[in-house]
Design a protein around this motif. Structure first.
Motif, short mmCIF file in Angstrom:
data_model
loop_
_atom_site.label_atom_id
_atom_site.label_comp_id
_atom_site.label_asym_id
_atom_site.label_seq_id
_atom_site.Cartn_x
_atom_site.Cartn_y
_atom_site.Cartn_z
N ASP A 18 30.44 35.76 50.11
CA ASP A 18 30.05 37.12 49.73
C ASP A 18 29.96 38.07 50.92
O ASP A 18 29.45 39.17 50.80
CB ASP A 18 28.71 37.09 48.99
CG ASP A 18 27.59 36.50 49.83
OD1 ASP A 18 27.86 35.96 50.91
OD2 ASP A 18 26.43 36.59 49.39
N SER A 21 33.83 41.32 54.07
CA SER A 21 34.02 42.58 54.79
C SER A 21 33.31 42.55 56.15
O SER A 21 33.90 42.91 57.18
CB SER A 21 33.51 43.74 53.94
OG SER A 21 33.75 44.96 54.59
N PHE A 103 39.89 36.79 48.66
CA PHE A 103 38.72 37.61 48.41
C PHE A 103 39.02 38.82 47.54
O PHE A 103 38.14 39.28 46.82
CB PHE A 103 38.03 37.99 49.72
CG PHE A 103 37.24 36.83 50.24
CD1 PHE A 103 35.96 36.61 49.81
CD2 PHE A 103 37.83 35.91 51.09
CE1 PHE A 103 35.24 35.51 50.24
CE2 PHE A 103 37.13 34.81 51.52
CZ PHE A 103 35.83 34.61 51.09
N VAL A 104 40.24 39.32 47.55
CA VAL A 104 40.60 40.41 46.64
C VAL A 104 40.52 39.90 45.21
O VAL A 104 39.96 40.55 44.33
CB VAL A 104 42.01 40.96 46.97
CG1 VAL A 104 42.53 41.84 45.86
CG2 VAL A 104 41.96 41.73 48.28
N SER A 106 38.74 37.28 44.06
CA SER A 106 37.36 36.98 43.68
C SER A 106 36.53 38.25 43.55
O SER A 106 35.65 38.32 42.71
CB SER A 106 36.72 36.00 44.66
OG SER A 106 36.61 36.56 45.94
N ASN A 107 36.82 39.29 44.34
CA ASN A 107 36.10 40.55 44.22
C ASN A 107 36.40 41.24 42.89
O ASN A 107 35.52 41.83 42.28
CB ASN A 107 36.43 41.48 45.39
CG ASN A 107 35.66 41.14 46.64
OD1 ASN A 107 34.77 40.29 46.62
ND2 ASN A 107 36.01 41.77 47.73
N LYS A 108 37.64 41.16 42.44
CA LYS A 108 38.00 41.75 41.15
C LYS A 108 37.25 41.04 40.02
O LYS A 108 36.74 41.67 39.10
CB LYS A 108 39.50 41.68 40.91
CG LYS A 108 40.28 42.68 41.74
CD LYS A 108 41.77 42.58 41.47
CE LYS A 108 42.55 43.55 42.33
NZ LYS A 108 43.99 43.42 42.13
N LEU A 110 34.42 39.37 40.30
CA LEU A 110 33.00 39.70 40.43
C LEU A 110 32.72 41.10 39.90
O LEU A 110 31.74 41.32 39.18
CB LEU A 110 32.57 39.59 41.89
CG LEU A 110 31.13 39.98 42.21
CD1 LEU A 110 30.14 39.13 41.42
CD2 LEU A 110 30.87 39.86 43.71
N ALA A 111 33.58 42.06 40.23
CA ALA A 111 33.40 43.43 39.75
C ALA A 111 33.44 43.48 38.23
O ALA A 111 32.61 44.17 37.60
CB ALA A 111 34.47 44.34 40.35
N GLN A 142 25.74 46.69 44.07
CA GLN A 142 26.71 45.61 44.30
C GLN A 142 28.13 46.09 43.98
O GLN A 142 29.07 45.77 44.71
CB GLN A 142 26.37 44.39 43.44
CG GLN A 142 25.12 43.66 43.87
CD GLN A 142 24.80 42.51 42.93
OE1 GLN A 142 25.66 41.70 42.63
NE2 GLN A 142 23.57 42.45 42.45
N SER A 145 29.40 48.19 46.79
CA SER A 145 29.86 47.39 47.92
C SER A 145 31.25 46.81 47.68
O SER A 145 31.96 46.46 48.62
CB SER A 145 28.87 46.27 48.25
OG SER A 145 28.94 45.24 47.30
N LEU A 146 31.65 46.73 46.40
CA LEU A 146 33.00 46.27 46.04
C LEU A 146 33.95 47.46 45.87
O LEU A 146 35.04 47.32 45.32
CB LEU A 146 32.95 45.45 44.74
CG LEU A 146 32.17 44.15 44.81
CD1 LEU A 146 32.00 43.55 43.43
CD2 LEU A 146 32.83 43.17 45.75
#
Length: 165
Positions: A18, A21, A103-104, A106-108, A110-111, A142, A145-146
């Motif tokens: 997490d 960045s 991470f792109v 997993s960030n999508k 998570l978002a 959160q 931050s994404l």
């Protein structure tokens, strides 16, 4: 190397899921301060041959050293559970791209999960209204931050809709 700034590589956090960045910023700072970012600033020079000049051999040697030491530093600051999901790479630029792709994705995900949670939240009397609102504001933070900005008026609308009439 009179211009090299000292940097304690132990200040680079462990990449653990997490903090991508922040981790990337610290890695780039460390490599720059240690004068190992040559590999990130330009393309790989041609591999020297017998007929290559001493200068081109020296350039390639510096690039190869930068690549090798950068890979060591980066890999040592990636948790083993993450490192196992990243393909083996011989070049720092390829390794960094592979990490970023992980991470792109997993960030999508998570978002999407956070947006569903925020839009589906309803106040259920299990906590105070203030705590409920703070939880919703935390989810919005959160998302920010994404790099998903939720306007204040939109968030207020979500909060009001989550409360009983």
């Amino acid at each position: 190397m009179a211009g090299v700034i000292s940097f304690d590589s132990s200040r680079v956090p462990m990449l653990c899921g997490d903090n991508f960045s922040n981790w990337k910023d610290k890695v780039l700072l460390a490599l720059g301060c240690m004068d190992l970012d040559l590999v990130l600033r330009g393309d790989e020079p041609p591999m020297p041959t017998e007929s290559s000049t001493q200068e081109s051999k020296a350039v390639y040697k510096r690039w190869e050293r930068s690549n090798r030491l950068s890979l060591i530093l980066i890999k040592s600051n990636v948790s083993k559970s993450i490192r196992g999901s990243i393909p083996e790479c011989d070049k720092v630029t390829d390794f960094m791209k592979a990490i970023e792709e992980q991470f792109v994705k997993s960030n999508k995900a998570l978002a999407s999960t956070l947006m569903q949670k925020l839009s589906g939240m309803k106040y259920d009397n299990s906590k105070s209204v203030r705590e409920h609102i703070m939880e919703m504001r935390d989810i919005a933070a959160q998302l920010k931050s994404l790099e998903i900005e939720i306007s204040e008026s939109f968030l207020v609308n979500f909060i009001l809709n989550s409360l009983p009439l």
